[in-house]
Design an enzyme around this catalytic site. Structure first.
Site, PDB file in Angstrom:
ATOM      1  N   HIS A 191       0.822  -1.203   0.000  1.00  0.00           N
ATOM      2  CA  HIS A 191       0.000   0.000   0.000  1.00  0.00           C
ATOM      3  C   HIS A 191       0.863   1.263   0.000  1.00  0.00           C
ATOM      4  CE1 HIS A 191      -3.052  -2.995   1.299  1.00  0.00           C
ATOM      5  NE2 HIS A 191      -3.593  -2.433   0.248  1.00  0.00           N
ATOM      6  N   GLU A 435     -10.987 -10.687  -4.167  1.00  0.00           N
ATOM      7  CA  GLU A 435      -9.546 -10.594  -3.946  1.00  0.00           C
ATOM      8  C   GLU A 435      -9.031 -11.741  -3.086  1.00  0.00           C
ATOM      9  OE1 GLU A 435      -8.697  -6.796  -2.137  1.00  0.00           O
ATOM     10  OE2 GLU A 435     -10.388  -6.929  -0.781  1.00  0.00           O
ATOM     11  N   ASP A 459      -4.418  -8.252  -4.023  1.00  0.00           N
ATOM     12  CA  ASP A 459      -4.595  -9.283  -3.009  1.00  0.00           C
ATOM     13  C   ASP A 459      -4.864 -10.643  -3.635  1.00  0.00           C
ATOM     14  OD1 ASP A 459      -4.179  -8.100  -0.456  1.00  0.00           O
ATOM     15  OD2 ASP A 459      -5.917  -6.850  -0.859  1.00  0.00           O
ATOM     16  N   CYS A 506      -9.591  -3.565 -10.232  1.00  0.00           N
ATOM     17  CA  CYS A 506      -9.047  -2.338  -9.652  1.00  0.00           C
ATOM     18  C   CYS A 506      -7.675  -2.506  -9.002  1.00  0.00           C
ATOM     19  CB  CYS A 506     -10.042  -1.735  -8.654  1.00  0.00           C
ATOM     20  SG  CYS A 506     -10.395  -2.814  -7.264  1.00  0.00           S
TER      21      CYS A 506
HETATM   22  C1  PEP Z   1      -6.445  -5.060  -4.448  1.00  0.00           C
HETATM   23  O1  PEP Z   1      -6.263  -5.857  -3.534  1.00  0.00           O
HETATM   24  O2  PEP Z   1      -6.151  -5.306  -5.643  1.00  0.00           O
HETATM   25  C2  PEP Z   1      -7.030  -3.738  -4.177  1.00  0.00           C
HETATM   26  C3  PEP Z   1      -7.373  -2.935  -5.147  1.00  0.00           C
HETATM   27  O3  PEP Z   1      -7.150  -3.361  -2.875  1.00  0.00           O
HETATM   28  P1  PEP Z   1      -5.929  -2.821  -1.978  1.00  0.00           P
HETATM   29  O4  PEP Z   1      -4.744  -2.624  -2.886  1.00  0.00           O
HETATM   30  O5  PEP Z   1      -6.381  -1.557  -1.366  1.00  0.00           O
HETATM   31  O6  PEP Z   1      -5.726  -3.926  -1.010  1.00  0.00           O
HETATM   32 MG    MG Z   2      -7.114  -5.461  -1.637  1.00  0.00          MG
END
Ligand code: PEP
Ligand code: MG
Length: 574
Positions: A191, A435, A459, A506
């Site tokens: 992140h 995910e 994820d 996403c």
């Molecule tokens: C993901 O897991 O791809 C996602 C978009 O969520 P995050 O990166 O915030 O865990």
């Molecule tokens: Mg995620």
């Protein structure tokens, strides 16, 4: 000149002086605090005391469970120290009378007592000072966590070098003049890396020992694309990178022409291209991109770096402003995905000190334990529906029962608001993040309970391949081209479309122009992209033929390793 290779986490080149952030050993320095801020300094110390009490409660619960009641009493000794006048009175007095920072006042007070202890004849009592220092260390850790927030106060342009940087630190960089950062730890889809991209700060992570090799004041070049850090570069290297920097800016300017053009392939297949929004502050830059919507609003950052959770009012305001600015285009607001590497200082029981935080109390699991927080957020999101096309999305879903529980809570929130006279639309779409592999495999069972799905590849890859997304030691195994990942995505798209539901993606895979041809071929309806890469991805999509990519995917899902898939793509000039 020394060149160190790491993992490119956020593209871009920066050249500047290094600022090395010490964070492993606790170094306490004396800082004079202006008179008018002394009360606030005492309050900061008191907050650290409270947080330490919470640590002790959590430790006690653990010891109680593992070792039983008698052993748990050990914690009482620490609690007594924390309540001792040395801590509760002497330290605040020192802050006020000497006009110094809390860390310094605390270490002075501890040292004074240490000297008294050393004079004791009785060895048993003399050794009790270790308990005192344990408590002191805990307090210092809390104080310094707050002190590190002063990252935002670094008032000169520099490249930040540190062992690690948490997402909660990174978010503070948006107000600072940091040109880029490099860390020993971390992976491409951590992140911290994602935030760096959102904030358009070049970053290299997973460098193993950069924080020991660079000294504050050294000149460094950061190449976020190639994942390189160059220490004490030669004048020729600086000139070369300055040229590359100028070329980069030029290429970005050229992409501006794509703003406002539809994301349509050569054979006329239209895709929705949306953006991921990490903080409302990025909204202005996002608006300039003229995207088809916001496919993921990561709301957890509203909960970070603060001792209490944001109120319904505060959240409703934040969500409404985003919804209004984007209207009539959709905004998918994801309920807070707290946990994993994104911890808050709100003292929520649960995700602290977990052995496997990414498999622990995270996202919907955590919020289903804190229904008050969950309901507050749902109410705030619902109130924002008055300003635009708002959809709700749940993170970290692994079981149908979780979606049903959220649906019940959402219905309650709707009924409450309606009873209060708040007008709401007939229907507010509720989607799930896919995910976790269980959701991808069992999607048909989830579909009746949700209105859309969004694949979180960050994820999904981490959990499918058992590769911690923040662990640099296994980052070579983190592979979006792995056929197992592609088959899972393929299954999700096929099953969702069969069930009449739309599919978005996403994760960071959407922001990798090399992986985008596969997502196009897989037939995902919408790609939600990191703003930094939005136009580059649009350029890629507009250059592809959908039918050819679908044929490529049909072959790719029969491959047995990612190298075979990459070869297939190379053969097609991708
Ligand atoms: C993901 O897991 O791809 C996602 C978009 O969520 P995050 O990166 O915030 O865990
Ligand atoms: Mg995620």
């Amino acid at each position: 000149m020394i060149i160190i290779k790491g993992i490119g986490a956020s593209p871009g080149i920066s050249i500047g002086k290094a600022y090395v952030l010490e964070d492993e050993e606790i170094v306490v320095t004396r800082t004079e605090i202006p008179r008018d801020r002394l009360r606030a300094e005492v309050a900061r110390f008191k907050a650290a005391q409270k947080a330490t009490h919470r640590d002790l409660d959590a430790a006690e619960a653990k010891v109680l469970k593992l070792l039983g009641k008698n052993h748990a009493k050990l914690i009482d000794a620490h609690r007594l120290i924390l309540r001792d006048t040395l801590i509760t009175q002497d330290v605040p007095k020192r802050i006020l009378s000497e006009g110094v920072n809390a860390e310094f006042a605390l270490s002075e007070a501890l040292e004074a007592v240490n000297q008294q202890f050393e004079k004791l004849e009785d060895e048993f009592f003399r050794e009790r000072r270790h308990d005192l220092f344990d408590v002191g260390k805990r307090l210092l850790a809390h104080l310094l966590k707050h002190a590190r927030r002063s990252l935002a106060d670094i008032d000169h342009s520099c490249i930040l070098i540190s062992r690690n940087l948490l997402p909660s630190d990174t978010i503070n960089l948006q107000e600072s003049r940091i040109l880029g950062f490099a860390t020993d730890l971390g992976g491409k889809t951590s992140h911290t890396a994602i935030l760096a991209q959102s904030l358009e700060i070049p970053a290299v992570v997973g460098l193993s020992d950069v924080s020991r090799r660079v000294k504050t004041g050294d000149t460094v070049i950061l190449d976020g694309e190639q994942g390189l850090v160059i220490i004490s570069p030669t004048p020729e290297a600086v000139a070369k990178y300055e040229k590359a920097q100028a070329a980069e800016h030029e290429a970005e300017r050229a992409l501006e022409a794509l703003k406002g053009l539809p994301a349509v392939t050569q054979d006329e297949k239209r895709f929705q291209l949306q953006v991921n929004l990490d903080t409302p502050e990025e909204l202005k830059a996002v608006l300039a991109l003229q995207a088809d919507g916001i496919g993921l609003f990561r709301t957890e950052y509203l909960f970070m770096n603060r001792p209490t959770s944001p109120t319904e009012e505060e959240q409703a305001k934040a969500y409404s402003s985003v919804a209004k600015a984007m209207a009539p285009r959709p905004v998918v607001i994801r309920t807070a995905d707290i946990g994993g590497d994104r911890l808050t200082q709100m003292g929520i029981e649960g995700p602290k000190n977990e052995t496997n935080p990414f498999m622990g109390l995270r996202g919907v699991r955590l919020f289903l334990r804190h229904l008050d927080l969950f309901k507050t957020q749902l109410r705030a999101i619902l109130r924002a529906t008055a300003k635009g096309d708002v959809k709700i999305m749940i993170p970290m879903v692994s079981a149908v029962a979780e979606v049903q529980a959220v649906r019940r809570l959402l219905n309650q929130a709707i009924a409450e608001l309606q009873a209060e006279g708040v007008a709401l639309p007939k229907m507010v779409e509720l989607g799930i993040m896919v995910e976790i592999p269980s959701a991808a495999v069992l999607l048909d069972a989830f579909l009746p309970h949700c209105d859309f799905v969004s694949i979180g590849t960050n994820d999904l890859i981490q959990y499918t391949l058992a590769v911690d997304r923040v662990n640099e030691h296994v980052s070579h195994l983190y592979d979006p081209f792995h056929p197992a990942v592609l088959r899972l995505i393929h299954n999700v798209v096929t099953v969702a479309h069969r069930g009449g539901k739309w599919v978005s993606v996403c994760g960071e895979m959407t922001s990798d122009p090399h992986a985008v041809p596969l997502l196009v071929g897989l037939g995902c309806d919408c790609l939600s992209i990191s703003p930094r890469m939005f136009l580059r991805v649009k350029e890629t999509v507009r250059g592809l033929r959908h039918a050819a990519m679908a044929r490529l995917v049909a072959k790719a899902v029969t491959c047995s390793d990612s190298e075979e898939i990459r070869r297939l793509m190379r053969e097609q000039g991708l």
